[in-house]
Design an enzyme around this catalytic site. Structure first.
Site, PDB file in Angstrom:
ATOM      1  N   ASP A  18       0.837  -1.212   0.000  1.00 19.74           N
ATOM      2  CA  ASP A  18       0.000   0.000   0.000  1.00 19.74           C
ATOM      3  C   ASP A  18       0.868   1.257   0.000  1.00 19.74           C
ATOM      4  O   ASP A  18       1.986   1.254   0.513  1.00 19.74           O
ATOM      5  CB  ASP A  18      -0.927  -0.033   1.238  1.00 19.74           C
ATOM      6  N   ASN A  66     -11.029  -2.246  -5.383  1.00 18.11           N
ATOM      7  CA  ASN A  66     -10.223  -1.348  -6.226  1.00 18.11           C
ATOM      8  C   ASN A  66     -10.870  -1.115  -7.602  1.00 18.11           C
ATOM      9  O   ASN A  66     -10.512  -0.171  -8.301  1.00 18.11           O
ATOM     10  CB  ASN A  66      -8.795  -1.880  -6.415  1.00 18.11           C
TER      11      ASN A  66
HETATM   12  C1  IPE Z   1      -5.542  -2.691  -0.154  1.00 21.38           C
HETATM   13  O1  IPE Z   1      -5.189  -1.364  -0.302  1.00 21.38           O
HETATM   14  C2  IPE Z   1      -5.544  -3.373  -1.489  1.00 21.38           C
HETATM   15  C3  IPE Z   1      -4.242  -3.574  -2.102  1.00 21.38           C
HETATM   16  C4  IPE Z   1      -3.096  -3.295  -1.563  1.00 21.38           C
HETATM   17  C5  IPE Z   1      -4.275  -4.164  -3.415  1.00 21.38           C
HETATM   18  P1  IPE Z   1      -6.275  -0.207  -0.472  1.00 21.38           P
HETATM   19  O2  IPE Z   1      -5.516   1.051  -0.674  1.00 21.38           O
HETATM   20  O3  IPE Z   1      -7.248  -0.557  -1.534  1.00 21.38           O
HETATM   21  O4  IPE Z   1      -7.018  -0.235   0.927  1.00 21.38           O
HETATM   22  P2  IPE Z   1      -7.860   0.868   1.697  1.00 21.38           P
HETATM   23  O5  IPE Z   1      -8.927   1.340   0.757  1.00 21.38           O
HETATM   24  O6  IPE Z   1      -6.940   1.979   2.061  1.00 21.38           O
HETATM   25  O7  IPE Z   1      -8.398   0.174   2.920  1.00 21.38           O
HETATM   26  C1  IPE Z   2      -1.511   0.182  -3.364  1.00 24.12           C
HETATM   27  O1  IPE Z   2      -1.305   1.542  -3.403  1.00 24.12           O
HETATM   28  C2  IPE Z   2      -1.773  -0.418  -4.732  1.00 24.12           C
HETATM   29  C3  IPE Z   2      -3.182  -0.775  -4.987  1.00 24.12           C
HETATM   30  C4  IPE Z   2      -4.144  -0.741  -4.124  1.00 24.12           C
HETATM   31  C5  IPE Z   2      -3.509  -1.212  -6.342  1.00 24.12           C
HETATM   32  P1  IPE Z   2      -2.510   2.574  -3.412  1.00 24.12           P
HETATM   33  O2  IPE Z   2      -2.874   2.860  -4.833  1.00 24.12           O
HETATM   34  O3  IPE Z   2      -3.621   2.115  -2.569  1.00 24.12           O
HETATM   35  O4  IPE Z   2      -1.826   3.839  -2.771  1.00 24.12           O
HETATM   36  P2  IPE Z   2      -2.488   4.876  -1.757  1.00 24.12           P
HETATM   37  O5  IPE Z   2      -3.042   4.098  -0.620  1.00 24.12           O
HETATM   38  O6  IPE Z   2      -3.547   5.601  -2.520  1.00 24.12           O
HETATM   39  O7  IPE Z   2      -1.359   5.751  -1.357  1.00 24.12           O
HETATM   40 MG    MG Z   3      -4.085   2.362  -0.637  1.00 27.50          MG
END
Ligand code: IPE
Ligand code: IPE
Ligand code: MG
Length: 251
Positions: A18, A66
């Site tokens: 993340d 997502n």
């Molecule tokens: C969890 O991260 C999903 C992945 C790392 C693929 P998110 O960024 O989607 O989670 P939330 O929305 O902050 O809980």
């Molecule tokens: C994790 O990084 C990757 C996916 C969830 C696909 P994020 O895209 O969630 O990054 P933040 O949380 O917005 O910084």
């Molecule tokens: Mg995230």
């Protein structure tokens, strides 16, 4: 770098990768650039885990939720995923790593599924680390799929209520062939599970770091694994019982 005991590594390491978006935002870059840099961290963690002798590595790459992100980002992630798999398959062959996917694959675009199938097939006979990508994955959705399949089997007369044990339930999950994760790392400072492996994480040791995924380094991975090695896993027993068991296993 911290000294790791090769006997006490997690058999199954799971990672919620993340912070790609925030990494990019802090640098006034587009979110997709964060994902591209994140893919470099994936290469490092895969290589290190396999070198260390970790048997199962599971990466949360794209959640069921997502799909609700802006279409441009979703498309960018799918393209990046395809490119990553295509580029990395040769390396997976060299390192004897086997690909596996969990999640609702019917929602993935056909070209992504084709690329995944090719990589899974090509690496199917590899005997080293199993690299599981959680794609279009949600723990609740996985539990519903399992319950639906169990219902079908019950209706077909292949399953009755008295057959249902935790082991049987396990076998209906996407992760049926995998042991439960021993250790979960989540980057970017968020302290939640976000619908990842809800059933399987029951006794997993959790580790959170403030570092965004693109900035996660080998040193940080080793630091996290050293923290895992300092934990006492009790599985509901007392500390004394665990110590006695440890003493016995040394004989
Ligand atoms: C969890 O991260 C999903 C992945 C790392 C693929 P998110 O960024 O989607 O989670 P939330 O929305 O902050 O809980
Ligand atoms: C994790 O990084 C990757 C996916 C969830 C696909 P994020 O895209 O969630 O990054 P933040 O949380 O917005 O910084
Ligand atoms: Mg995230």
């Amino acid at each position: 770098m911290s000294q790791l005991d090769p006997q006490k590594l997690p058999v199954h390491l799971a990672v919620i990768m993340d912070g790609n978006g925030r990494w990019a935002k802090q640098r006034m870059l587009r979110r997709i650039v964060g994902h591209q840099r994140g893919a470099e961290t994936v290469k490092m963690v895969v290589e290190q885990s396999s070198l260390l002798g970790i048997k199962y590595l599971t990466l949360f790459a794209f959640s069921s939720e997502n799909w609700s992100r802006p279409a441009l980002e979703v498309r960018g992630l799918m393209t990046l995923l395809k490119k990553y798999i295509r580029q990395e398959t040769a390396r997976m062959m060299r390192k004897n790593i086997r690909y596996n996917v969990i999640g609702n694959r019917t929602d993935l675009p056909d070209d992504v599924n084709d690329t995944l199938d090719e990589a899974i097939q090509k690496t199917a006979a590899n005997t080293g680390m199993v690299l599981t990508l959680a794609l279009s994955y949600g723990g609740r959705q996985e539990l519903c799929r399992a319950a639906a399949r169990m219902t079908e089997d019950a209706v077909a007369g292949k399953l009755s209520a008295s057959d249902i044990t935790t082991e049987l339930f396990d076998s209906y999950l996407d992760t049926g062939a995998l042991p439960d994760p021993d250790f979960l790392i989540r980057t970017s400072g968020e302290m939640r599970i976000s619908n990842f492996l809800l059933w399987q994480l029951a006794y997993t040791e959790l580790y959170f770091t403030e570092t965004n995924w693109p900035d996660f380094t080998i040193n940080e991975l080793h630091k996290a694994l050293a923290a895992f090695q300092a934990r006492e896993r009790r599985f509901g027993m007392t500390g004394d019982q665990i110590t006695e068991r440890g003493d016995l296993s040394k004989d």
